[in-house]
Design a protein around this motif. Structure first.
Motif, PDB file in Angstrom:
ATOM      1  N   SER A  63       0.806  -1.227   0.000  1.00 21.47           N
ATOM      2  CA  SER A  63       0.000   0.000   0.000  1.00 21.47           C
ATOM      3  C   SER A  63       0.836   1.274   0.000  1.00 21.47           C
ATOM      4  CB  SER A  63      -0.945   0.015   1.209  1.00 21.47           C
ATOM      5  OG  SER A  63      -0.204   0.132   2.415  1.00 21.47           O
ATOM      6  N   SER A  64       2.088   1.205   0.426  1.00 18.83           N
ATOM      7  CA  SER A  64       2.867   2.433   0.613  1.00 18.83           C
ATOM      8  C   SER A  64       4.153   2.515  -0.187  1.00 18.83           C
ATOM      9  CB  SER A  64       3.217   2.586   2.097  1.00 18.83           C
ATOM     10  OG  SER A  64       2.049   2.623   2.875  1.00 18.83           O
ATOM     11  N   ALA A  65       4.533   1.481  -0.902  1.00 26.24           N
ATOM     12  CA  ALA A  65       5.818   1.485  -1.585  1.00 26.24           C
ATOM     13  C   ALA A  65       5.692   0.936  -3.009  1.00 26.24           C
ATOM     14  CB  ALA A  65       6.834   0.667  -0.786  1.00 26.24           C
ATOM     15  N   ASP A  66       5.772   1.837  -3.980  1.00 23.88           N
ATOM     16  CA  ASP A  66       5.727   1.412  -5.376  1.00 23.88           C
ATOM     17  C   ASP A  66       7.101   0.988  -5.878  1.00 23.88           C
ATOM     18  OD1 ASP A  66       2.993   1.830  -5.729  1.00 23.88           O
ATOM     19  OD2 ASP A  66       3.311   3.950  -6.171  1.00 23.88           O
ATOM     20  N   GLN A  67       8.149   1.597  -5.346  1.00 35.14           N
ATOM     21  CA  GLN A  67       9.525   1.321  -5.746  1.00 35.14           C
ATOM     22  C   GLN A  67      10.361   1.119  -4.484  1.00 35.14           C
ATOM     23  OE1 GLN A  67      10.576   1.093  -8.993  1.00 35.14           O
ATOM     24  NE2 GLN A  67       8.443   1.386  -9.560  1.00 35.14           N
ATOM     25  N   PRO A  68      11.483   0.416  -4.578  1.00 29.97           N
ATOM     26  CA  PRO A  68      12.327   0.197  -3.395  1.00 29.97           C
ATOM     27  C   PRO A  68      12.746   1.500  -2.710  1.00 29.97           C
ATOM     28  CG  PRO A  68      13.034  -1.220  -5.173  1.00 29.97           C
ATOM     29  CD  PRO A  68      12.002  -0.301  -5.754  1.00 29.97           C
ATOM     30  N   GLY A  69      12.956   2.561  -3.477  1.00 33.31           N
ATOM     31  CA  GLY A  69      13.348   3.845  -2.881  1.00 33.31           C
ATOM     32  C   GLY A  69      12.286   4.428  -1.962  1.00 33.31           C
ATOM     33  N   ASP A  70      11.040   3.989  -2.117  1.00 31.82           N
ATOM     34  CA  ASP A  70       9.958   4.471  -1.251  1.00 31.82           C
ATOM     35  C   ASP A  70      10.140   4.004   0.194  1.00 31.82           C
ATOM     36  OD1 ASP A  70       8.870   5.588  -3.524  1.00 31.82           O
ATOM     37  OD2 ASP A  70       7.341   4.029  -3.777  1.00 31.82           O
ATOM     38  N   CYS A  71      11.026   3.034   0.412  1.00 30.81           N
ATOM     39  CA  CYS A  71      11.272   2.508   1.755  1.00 30.81           C
ATOM     40  C   CYS A  71      12.368   3.273   2.494  1.00 30.81           C
ATOM     41  CB  CYS A  71      11.677   1.031   1.684  1.00 30.81           C
ATOM     42  SG  CYS A  71      10.361  -0.037   1.107  1.00 30.81           S
ATOM     43  N   GLU A  72      12.996   4.229   1.822  1.00 29.63           N
ATOM     44  CA  GLU A  72      14.106   4.941   2.441  1.00 29.63           C
ATOM     45  C   GLU A  72      13.681   5.558   3.778  1.00 29.63           C
ATOM     46  OE1 GLU A  72      17.158   8.592   1.493  1.00 29.63           O
ATOM     47  OE2 GLU A  72      16.120   7.609  -0.165  1.00 29.63           O
ATOM     48  N   GLY A  73      14.424   5.242   4.821  1.00 33.61           N
ATOM     49  CA  GLY A  73      14.156   5.781   6.150  1.00 33.61           C
ATOM     50  C   GLY A  73      13.007   5.126   6.891  1.00 33.61           C
ATOM     51  N   VAL A  74      12.411   4.067   6.349  1.00 31.22           N
ATOM     52  CA  VAL A  74      11.261   3.426   6.996  1.00 31.22           C
ATOM     53  C   VAL A  74      11.750   2.445   8.060  1.00 31.22           C
ATOM     54  CG1 VAL A  74       9.289   1.873   6.679  1.00 31.22           C
ATOM     55  CG2 VAL A  74       9.725   3.703   5.029  1.00 31.22           C
ATOM     56  N   ILE A  75      11.198   2.595   9.242  1.00 28.82           N
ATOM     57  CA  ILE A  75      11.478   1.713  10.375  1.00 28.82           C
ATOM     58  C   ILE A  75      10.176   1.026  10.758  1.00 28.82           C
ATOM     59  CG2 ILE A  75      12.186   1.636  12.805  1.00 28.82           C
ATOM     60  CD1 ILE A  75      14.472   2.411  11.040  1.00 28.82           C
ATOM     61  N   TRP A  76      10.262  -0.295  10.991  1.00 26.31           N
ATOM     62  CA  TRP A  76       9.105  -1.083  11.423  1.00 26.31           C
ATOM     63  C   TRP A  76       9.275  -1.332  12.909  1.00 26.31           C
ATOM     64  CZ3 TRP A  76       8.597  -6.926   9.866  1.00 26.31           C
ATOM     65  CH2 TRP A  76       7.388  -7.440  10.319  1.00 26.31           C
ATOM     66  N   LEU A  77       8.348  -0.823  13.709  1.00 24.84           N
ATOM     67  CA  LEU A  77       8.365  -1.021  15.161  1.00 24.84           C
ATOM     68  C   LEU A  77       7.359  -2.105  15.519  1.00 24.84           C
ATOM     69  CD1 LEU A  77       8.332   2.718  16.306  1.00 24.84           C
ATOM     70  CD2 LEU A  77      10.321   1.220  16.012  1.00 24.84           C
ATOM     71  N   ILE A  78       7.853  -3.156  16.156  1.00 22.80           N
ATOM     72  CA  ILE A  78       6.989  -4.261  16.580  1.00 22.80           C
ATOM     73  C   ILE A  78       6.925  -4.199  18.101  1.00 22.80           C
ATOM     74  CG2 ILE A  78       6.603  -6.749  16.550  1.00 22.80           C
ATOM     75  CD1 ILE A  78       8.540  -6.820  14.089  1.00 22.80           C
ATOM     76  N   HIS A  79       5.775  -3.829  18.610  1.00 23.17           N
ATOM     77  CA  HIS A  79       5.590  -3.679  20.047  1.00 23.17           C
ATOM     78  C   HIS A  79       5.306  -5.040  20.674  1.00 23.17           C
ATOM     79  CE1 HIS A  79       5.652   0.662  19.681  1.00 23.17           C
ATOM     80  NE2 HIS A  79       4.931   0.495  18.590  1.00 23.17           N
ATOM     81  N   PRO A  80       5.685  -5.216  21.938  1.00 23.58           N
ATOM     82  CA  PRO A  80       5.479  -6.524  22.577  1.00 23.58           C
ATOM     83  C   PRO A  80       3.993  -6.858  22.690  1.00 23.58           C
ATOM     84  CG  PRO A  80       6.172  -4.889  24.187  1.00 23.58           C
ATOM     85  CD  PRO A  80       6.247  -4.227  22.845  1.00 23.58           C
ATOM     86  N   PHE A  81       3.754  -8.169  22.789  1.00 18.98           N
ATOM     87  CA  PHE A  81       2.383  -8.624  22.989  1.00 18.98           C
ATOM     88  C   PHE A  81       1.919  -8.093  24.335  1.00 18.98           C
ATOM     89  CE2 PHE A  81       4.403 -12.010  20.422  1.00 18.98           C
ATOM     90  CZ  PHE A  81       3.633 -11.876  19.290  1.00 18.98           C
ATOM     91  N   GLU A  82       0.946  -7.214  24.313  1.00 12.73           N
ATOM     92  CA  GLU A  82       0.527  -6.555  25.552  1.00 12.73           C
ATOM     93  C   GLU A  82      -0.392  -7.418  26.410  1.00 12.73           C
ATOM     94  OE1 GLU A  82      -0.996  -2.864  24.122  1.00 12.73           O
ATOM     95  OE2 GLU A  82       0.998  -2.056  23.798  1.00 12.73           O
ATOM     96  N   ASP A  83      -1.115  -8.323  25.784  1.00 13.50           N
ATOM     97  CA  ASP A  83      -2.063  -9.145  26.526  1.00 13.50           C
ATOM     98  C   ASP A  83      -1.593 -10.583  26.670  1.00 13.50           C
ATOM     99  OD1 ASP A  83      -3.796  -6.983  26.789  1.00 13.50           O
ATOM    100  OD2 ASP A  83      -4.736  -7.408  24.868  1.00 13.50           O
ATOM    101  N   GLY A  84      -0.317 -10.829  26.484  1.00 12.32           N
ATOM    102  CA  GLY A  84       0.226 -12.170  26.627  1.00 12.32           C
ATOM    103  C   GLY A  84       0.397 -12.868  25.296  1.00 12.32           C
ATOM    104  N   PRO A  85       1.056 -14.015  25.338  1.00 13.18           N
ATOM    105  CA  PRO A  85       1.303 -14.774  24.105  1.00 13.18           C
ATOM    106  C   PRO A  85       0.012 -15.174  23.406  1.00 13.18           C
ATOM    107  CG  PRO A  85       2.556 -15.669  25.950  1.00 13.18           C
ATOM    108  CD  PRO A  85       1.624 -14.637  26.510  1.00 13.18           C
ATOM    109  N   GLY A  86       0.073 -15.322  22.113  1.00 13.37           N
ATOM    110  CA  GLY A  86      -1.103 -15.709  21.348  1.00 13.37           C
ATOM    111  C   GLY A  86      -1.935 -14.522  20.896  1.00 13.37           C
TER     112      GLY A  86
END
Length: 155
Positions: free
Chosen positions: A85-108
């Motif tokens: 949805s957000s990247a048509d070309q590889p250059g569109d990813c420049e500076g993009v960081i993916w933050l994965i937050h911990p499971f807040e309600d436990g595993p699963g």
């Protein structure tokens, strides 16, 4: 490649991303990863640059201890839709960081993820926030693109 449509065969992907062929096949058949293009019966599978970046990101998650089902599940649920949805070309990813937050309600439970754009090497996380996994999608995309270009020029 001379066209704007960047696609690579399985062999190109295996040379570029540190993943074994059987691990890639398992990611597709059992771990929930769905490449953008389904092959026709009897034809080679082709991977888009988004697929290659997603697989490389999953491998980075595996290197820090996530199992393949979790790593490829996170990629399929969060990263692949973002890239489509957000990247048509590889250059569109420049500076993009993916933050994965911990499971807040436990595993699963489903993890909470966000994508942010940064302009320098420092990424500040507000105090009082839980630690999160940081995946530098921009760096992965650039590394993959550079390696695939080198692979093509060697042909």
């Amino acid at each position: 490649m001379t066209s704007n449509i960047m696609r690579w065969r399985t062999g190109d992907l295996l040379r570029t991303v540190p993943i074994r062929r059987d691990d890639l096949n398992q990611a597709i058949s059992r771990d929930g990863f769905r490449p953008e293009h389904m092959p026709e019966p009897g034809k080679d599978r082709w991977y888009s640059w988004r697929d290659v970046v997603a697989i490389a990101a999953a491998q980075e998650l595996r290197m820090i201890g996530h199992g393949p089902k979790t790593a490829f599940g996170l990629v399929q649920e969060h990263l692949s839709p973002f890239l489509c949805s957000s990247a048509d070309q590889p250059g569109d990813c420049e500076g993009v960081i993916w933050l994965i937050h911990p499971f807040e309600d436990g595993p699963g439970r489903r993890s909470r993820c966000e994508f942010v754009q940064h302009t320098n090497d420092a990424l500040l996380i507000a105090s009082g926030k839980s630690a999160c996994i940081i995946v530098n999608v921009g760096r992965i995309a650039q590394r993959i693109l550079d390696e695939l270009k080198v692979s093509e020029s060697d042909k």
